[in-house]
Design a protein around this motif. Structure first.
Motif, PDB file in Angstrom:
ATOM      1  N   ILE A  61      10.726   4.728  -8.819  1.00 50.20           N
ATOM      2  CA  ILE A  61      10.588   5.994  -9.542  1.00 50.20           C
ATOM      3  C   ILE A  61       9.108   6.184  -9.841  1.00 50.20           C
ATOM      4  O   ILE A  61       8.493   5.386 -10.550  1.00 50.20           O
ATOM      5  CB  ILE A  61      11.415   6.033 -10.836  1.00 50.20           C
ATOM      6  CG1 ILE A  61      12.898   5.823 -10.491  1.00 50.20           C
ATOM      7  CG2 ILE A  61      11.204   7.380 -11.542  1.00 50.20           C
ATOM      8  CD1 ILE A  61      13.846   6.063 -11.639  1.00 50.20           C
ATOM      9  N   ASP A  62       8.554   7.221  -9.223  1.00 56.29           N
ATOM     10  CA  ASP A  62       7.131   7.545  -9.331  1.00 56.29           C
ATOM     11  C   ASP A  62       6.898   8.358 -10.601  1.00 56.29           C
ATOM     12  O   ASP A  62       7.811   9.025 -11.089  1.00 56.29           O
ATOM     13  CB  ASP A  62       6.741   8.379  -8.100  1.00 56.29           C
ATOM     14  CG  ASP A  62       5.262   8.330  -7.786  1.00 56.29           C
ATOM     15  OD1 ASP A  62       4.481   7.756  -8.559  1.00 56.29           O
ATOM     16  OD2 ASP A  62       4.890   8.882  -6.723  1.00 56.29           O
ATOM     17  N   ASP A  63       5.687   8.306 -11.129  1.00 55.93           N
ATOM     18  CA  ASP A  63       5.306   9.131 -12.285  1.00 55.93           C
ATOM     19  C   ASP A  63       6.273   8.917 -13.447  1.00 55.93           C
ATOM     20  O   ASP A  63       6.596   9.856 -14.182  1.00 55.93           O
ATOM     21  CB  ASP A  63       5.269  10.621 -11.913  1.00 55.93           C
ATOM     22  CG  ASP A  63       4.382  10.899 -10.702  1.00 55.93           C
ATOM     23  OD1 ASP A  63       3.496  10.082 -10.425  1.00 55.93           O
ATOM     24  OD2 ASP A  63       4.582  11.931 -10.047  1.00 55.93           O
TER      25      ASP A  63
ATOM     26  N   MET B 199       0.852  -1.202   0.000  1.00 55.26           N
ATOM     27  CA  MET B 199       0.000   0.000   0.000  1.00 55.26           C
ATOM     28  C   MET B 199       0.877   1.238   0.000  1.00 55.26           C
ATOM     29  O   MET B 199       2.000   1.216   0.486  1.00 55.26           O
ATOM     30  CB  MET B 199      -0.903  -0.001   1.239  1.00 55.26           C
ATOM     31  CG  MET B 199      -0.119  -0.036   2.553  1.00 55.26           C
ATOM     32  SD  MET B 199      -1.212  -0.230   3.977  1.00 55.26           S
ATOM     33  CE  MET B 199      -0.013  -0.041   5.321  1.00 55.26           C
ATOM     34  N   GLU B 200       0.340   2.310  -0.588  1.00 55.23           N
ATOM     35  CA  GLU B 200       1.071   3.578  -0.636  1.00 55.23           C
ATOM     36  C   GLU B 200       0.455   4.552   0.361  1.00 55.23           C
ATOM     37  O   GLU B 200      -0.764   4.708   0.402  1.00 55.23           O
ATOM     38  CB  GLU B 200       0.997   4.164  -2.051  1.00 55.23           C
ATOM     39  CG  GLU B 200       1.643   5.548  -2.174  1.00 55.23           C
ATOM     40  CD  GLU B 200       1.623   6.106  -3.600  1.00 55.23           C
ATOM     41  OE1 GLU B 200       1.024   5.464  -4.496  1.00 55.23           O
ATOM     42  OE2 GLU B 200       2.210   7.187  -3.798  1.00 55.23           O
ATOM     43  N   ALA B 201       1.306   5.189   1.148  1.00 55.78           N
ATOM     44  CA  ALA B 201       0.832   6.205   2.094  1.00 55.78           C
ATOM     45  C   ALA B 201       0.624   7.522   1.359  1.00 55.78           C
ATOM     46  O   ALA B 201       1.497   7.973   0.620  1.00 55.78           O
ATOM     47  CB  ALA B 201       1.863   6.392   3.210  1.00 55.78           C
TER      48      ALA B 201
ATOM     49  N   ILE C 163       6.240   4.966   0.486  1.00 53.43           N
ATOM     50  CA  ILE C 163       6.197   6.311   1.078  1.00 53.43           C
ATOM     51  C   ILE C 163       6.790   7.300   0.075  1.00 53.43           C
ATOM     52  O   ILE C 163       7.896   7.099  -0.419  1.00 53.43           O
ATOM     53  CB  ILE C 163       6.999   6.336   2.403  1.00 53.43           C
ATOM     54  CG1 ILE C 163       6.445   5.301   3.390  1.00 53.43           C
ATOM     55  CG2 ILE C 163       6.995   7.742   3.008  1.00 53.43           C
ATOM     56  CD1 ILE C 163       7.369   4.997   4.568  1.00 53.43           C
ATOM     57  N   ASN C 164       6.032   8.345  -0.235  1.00 52.16           N
ATOM     58  CA  ASN C 164       6.512   9.373  -1.161  1.00 52.16           C
ATOM     59  C   ASN C 164       7.504  10.298  -0.473  1.00 52.16           C
ATOM     60  O   ASN C 164       7.273  10.742   0.650  1.00 52.16           O
ATOM     61  CB  ASN C 164       5.330  10.223  -1.656  1.00 52.16           C
ATOM     62  CG  ASN C 164       4.387   9.440  -2.542  1.00 52.16           C
ATOM     63  OD1 ASN C 164       4.686   9.158  -3.698  1.00 52.16           O
ATOM     64  ND2 ASN C 164       3.249   9.038  -1.981  1.00 52.16           N
ATOM     65  N   LEU C 165       8.582  10.591  -1.147  1.00 53.45           N
ATOM     66  CA  LEU C 165       9.519  11.588  -0.633  1.00 53.45           C
ATOM     67  C   LEU C 165       9.370  12.847  -1.474  1.00 53.45           C
ATOM     68  O   LEU C 165       9.096  12.768  -2.676  1.00 53.45           O
ATOM     69  CB  LEU C 165      10.963  11.096  -0.741  1.00 53.45           C
ATOM     70  CG  LEU C 165      11.363   9.869   0.077  1.00 53.45           C
ATOM     71  CD1 LEU C 165      12.865   9.598  -0.103  1.00 53.45           C
ATOM     72  CD2 LEU C 165      11.043  10.035   1.559  1.00 53.45           C
TER      73      LEU C 165
ATOM     74  N   LEU D 223       9.506   0.750 -11.205  1.00 58.16           N
ATOM     75  CA  LEU D 223       9.039   1.885 -12.010  1.00 58.16           C
ATOM     76  C   LEU D 223       7.524   1.971 -11.859  1.00 58.16           C
ATOM     77  O   LEU D 223       6.826   0.966 -12.023  1.00 58.16           O
ATOM     78  CB  LEU D 223       9.375   1.674 -13.495  1.00 58.16           C
ATOM     79  CG  LEU D 223      10.847   1.527 -13.888  1.00 58.16           C
ATOM     80  CD1 LEU D 223      10.958   1.366 -15.414  1.00 58.16           C
ATOM     81  CD2 LEU D 223      11.665   2.724 -13.409  1.00 58.16           C
ATOM     82  N   LYS D 224       7.038   3.159 -11.555  1.00 66.63           N
ATOM     83  CA  LYS D 224       5.587   3.366 -11.521  1.00 66.63           C
ATOM     84  C   LYS D 224       5.206   4.177 -12.744  1.00 66.63           C
ATOM     85  O   LYS D 224       5.580   5.348 -12.873  1.00 66.63           O
ATOM     86  CB  LYS D 224       5.173   4.131 -10.252  1.00 66.63           C
ATOM     87  CG  LYS D 224       5.323   3.314  -8.990  1.00 66.63           C
ATOM     88  CD  LYS D 224       4.672   4.013  -7.809  1.00 66.63           C
ATOM     89  CE  LYS D 224       3.169   3.807  -7.791  1.00 66.63           C
ATOM     90  NZ  LYS D 224       2.562   4.389  -6.544  1.00 66.63           N
ATOM     91  N   ILE D 225       4.467   3.557 -13.643  1.00 69.78           N
ATOM     92  CA  ILE D 225       4.074   4.231 -14.886  1.00 69.78           C
ATOM     93  C   ILE D 225       3.079   5.336 -14.557  1.00 69.78           C
ATOM     94  O   ILE D 225       2.061   5.093 -13.888  1.00 69.78           O
ATOM     95  CB  ILE D 225       3.418   3.247 -15.874  1.00 69.78           C
ATOM     96  CG1 ILE D 225       4.314   2.019 -16.079  1.00 69.78           C
ATOM     97  CG2 ILE D 225       3.111   3.933 -17.203  1.00 69.78           C
ATOM     98  CD1 ILE D 225       3.628   0.908 -16.893  1.00 69.78           C
TER      99      ILE D 225
ATOM    100  N   LEU E 225      10.562   3.584  -0.967  1.00 67.44           N
ATOM    101  CA  LEU E 225      10.495   5.037  -1.022  1.00 67.44           C
ATOM    102  C   LEU E 225      10.310   5.469  -2.466  1.00 67.44           C
ATOM    103  O   LEU E 225      11.029   5.021  -3.354  1.00 67.44           O
ATOM    104  CB  LEU E 225      11.778   5.638  -0.428  1.00 67.44           C
ATOM    105  CG  LEU E 225      12.062   5.217   1.021  1.00 67.44           C
ATOM    106  CD1 LEU E 225      13.400   5.799   1.490  1.00 67.44           C
ATOM    107  CD2 LEU E 225      10.934   5.642   1.959  1.00 67.44           C
ATOM    108  N   GLU E 226       9.296   6.323  -2.694  1.00 66.95           N
ATOM    109  CA  GLU E 226       8.994   6.780  -4.054  1.00 66.95           C
ATOM    110  C   GLU E 226       9.621   8.147  -4.296  1.00 66.95           C
ATOM    111  O   GLU E 226       9.363   9.095  -3.565  1.00 66.95           O
ATOM    112  CB  GLU E 226       7.474   6.846  -4.266  1.00 66.95           C
ATOM    113  CG  GLU E 226       6.806   5.486  -4.144  1.00 66.95           C
ATOM    114  CD  GLU E 226       5.352   5.492  -4.602  1.00 66.95           C
ATOM    115  OE1 GLU E 226       4.841   6.547  -5.035  1.00 66.95           O
ATOM    116  OE2 GLU E 226       4.722   4.415  -4.527  1.00 66.95           O
ATOM    117  N   ILE E 227      10.433   8.218  -5.341  1.00 65.58           N
ATOM    118  CA  ILE E 227      11.028   9.491  -5.739  1.00 65.58           C
ATOM    119  C   ILE E 227      10.662   9.731  -7.204  1.00 65.58           C
ATOM    120  O   ILE E 227      10.229   8.815  -7.894  1.00 65.58           O
ATOM    121  CB  ILE E 227      12.565   9.475  -5.569  1.00 65.58           C
ATOM    122  CG1 ILE E 227      13.197   8.344  -6.380  1.00 65.58           C
ATOM    123  CG2 ILE E 227      12.933   9.306  -4.089  1.00 65.58           C
ATOM    124  CD1 ILE E 227      14.707   8.290  -6.283  1.00 65.58           C
TER     125      ILE E 227
END
Ligand code: C2E
Ligand code: MG
Ligand code: MG
Ligand code: MG
Length: 278
Positions: free
Chosen positions: A178-180, A58-60, A116-118, A199-201, A148-150
């Motif tokens: 890597i987000d987005d 899950m993503e916070a 967790i998004n940074l 990788l998050k598309i 950790l999502e960057i």
């Protein structure tokens, strides 16, 4: 000027808003107080593993309940960055998310992954490694459960420094995503030097996937790229059964989006994690 976001959210200020306007000054002092009082909420949005048909992580996603309504992170994260409040806020997010994942794990019999998004400033700040280490130690979570999502833009302005930070994070045992992905400026040659796991598309490619053959081609290419580089791949923003079917056919590993679950409080996770899809 204010712009409607839909779903009951409201954009409070835009880049053009005067830095010293009364509304901004008030928002800043409210934010400062909220950080001191820790009056934020973490919502979570699960990610479905298409191989097992179950949610596995899950993503916070932070929420700020405010007298004027729920303020979107898109509005206050930039302000938190400018005021450096992102440092204590980021520490709170890291701690809270790790503690919530461990507590959920006790109910489920298995600790879920937690992403967790940074933010950019948080990523560049020297104390980041210590904050992450402290959150891991305090919660006693298995570090490999934390991702950790960057974003690409966060790493591209000083690639060498960013790689060092990424490596230091990996040395703690956490994963990196890597987000987005696809919307930033990273070149493929850097991708192989980045010690990332996932990788998050970006949602922008998923949105018109079934209507726009170029978005479909890009999505397929990112899935193939991830497979070739041995990376995990997640599609975000999945809203329709058609998108889900496409991603399943092209063997995207995980999916996330309103179709499967909207972000919600931690209390809503046990029921979701015990469901099986597909
Ligand atoms: P993100 O990390 O790319 O998160 C995905 C955003 O898309 C979330 O918006 C989520 O609610 C939304 N979303 C998920 N599924 C769907 C879907 O199917 N359709 C549509 N239209 N939207 C979907 P949210 O929660 O408003 O967050 C926006 C951004 O704010 C995040 O983008 C992230 O960059 C940032 N953010 C959120 N929480 C945090 C946080 O705790 N720390 C930091 N530094 N940034 C955060
Ligand atoms: Mg994210
Ligand atoms: Mg994203
Ligand atoms: Mg985003």
């Amino acid at each position: 000027q204010a712009k409607e976001l839909g779903r009951g959210e409201f954009r409070f200020f835009s880049d053009s808003m005067n830095r010293n306007s009364a509304a901004r000054v008030r928002l800043e002092s409210d934010l400062r107080r909220a950080v001191t009082e820790e009056s934020f909420v973490l919502f979570y949005q699960p990610k479905l593993d298409l191989e097992t048909g179950r949610f596995s992580s899950m993503e916070a996603l932070i929420r700020w309940p405010h007298a004027d309504g729920m303020i979107s992170p898109a509005d206050f994260i930039p302000l938190a960055e400018e005021t450096n409040l992102i440092v204590p806020l980021g520490e709170w997010i890291l701690r809270r998310a790790c503690l919530d994942a461990v507590a959920l794990g006790e109910r489920l019999g298995q600790v879920p992954g937690v992403a967790i998004n940074l933010s950019a400033r948080q990523f560049r700040q020297a104390g980041l490694i210590d904050s992450v280490r402290a959150a891991l130690e305090e919660s006693d979570i298995v570090p490999g459960k934390v991702e950790l999502e960057i974003t690409e833009s966060m790493v591209m302005d000083d690639v060498e420094a960013a790689i060092k930070t990424m490596q230091a994070l990996r040395d703690l045992g956490v994963r990196l995503a890597i987000d987005d992905f696809g919307t930033g400026y990273s070149s493929l040659s850097y991708l192989k030097r980045f010690p990332v796991n996932t990788l998050k598309i970006d949602r922008a490619f998923i949105r018109d996937l079934t209507r726009d053959s170029e978005d479909a081609a890009i999505t397929q290419a990112v899935i193939a790229l991830a497979r070739a580089l041995n990376l995990h791949v997640v599609a975000e923003g999945v809203e329709t059964h058609e998108q889900l079917a496409f991603l399943g056919e092209h063997r995207c590993a995980s999916v996330q989006g309103f179709l499967l679950a909207r972000p919600g409080p931690i209390e809503s996770m046990p029921a979701l994690f015990s469901k099986t899809f597909i």
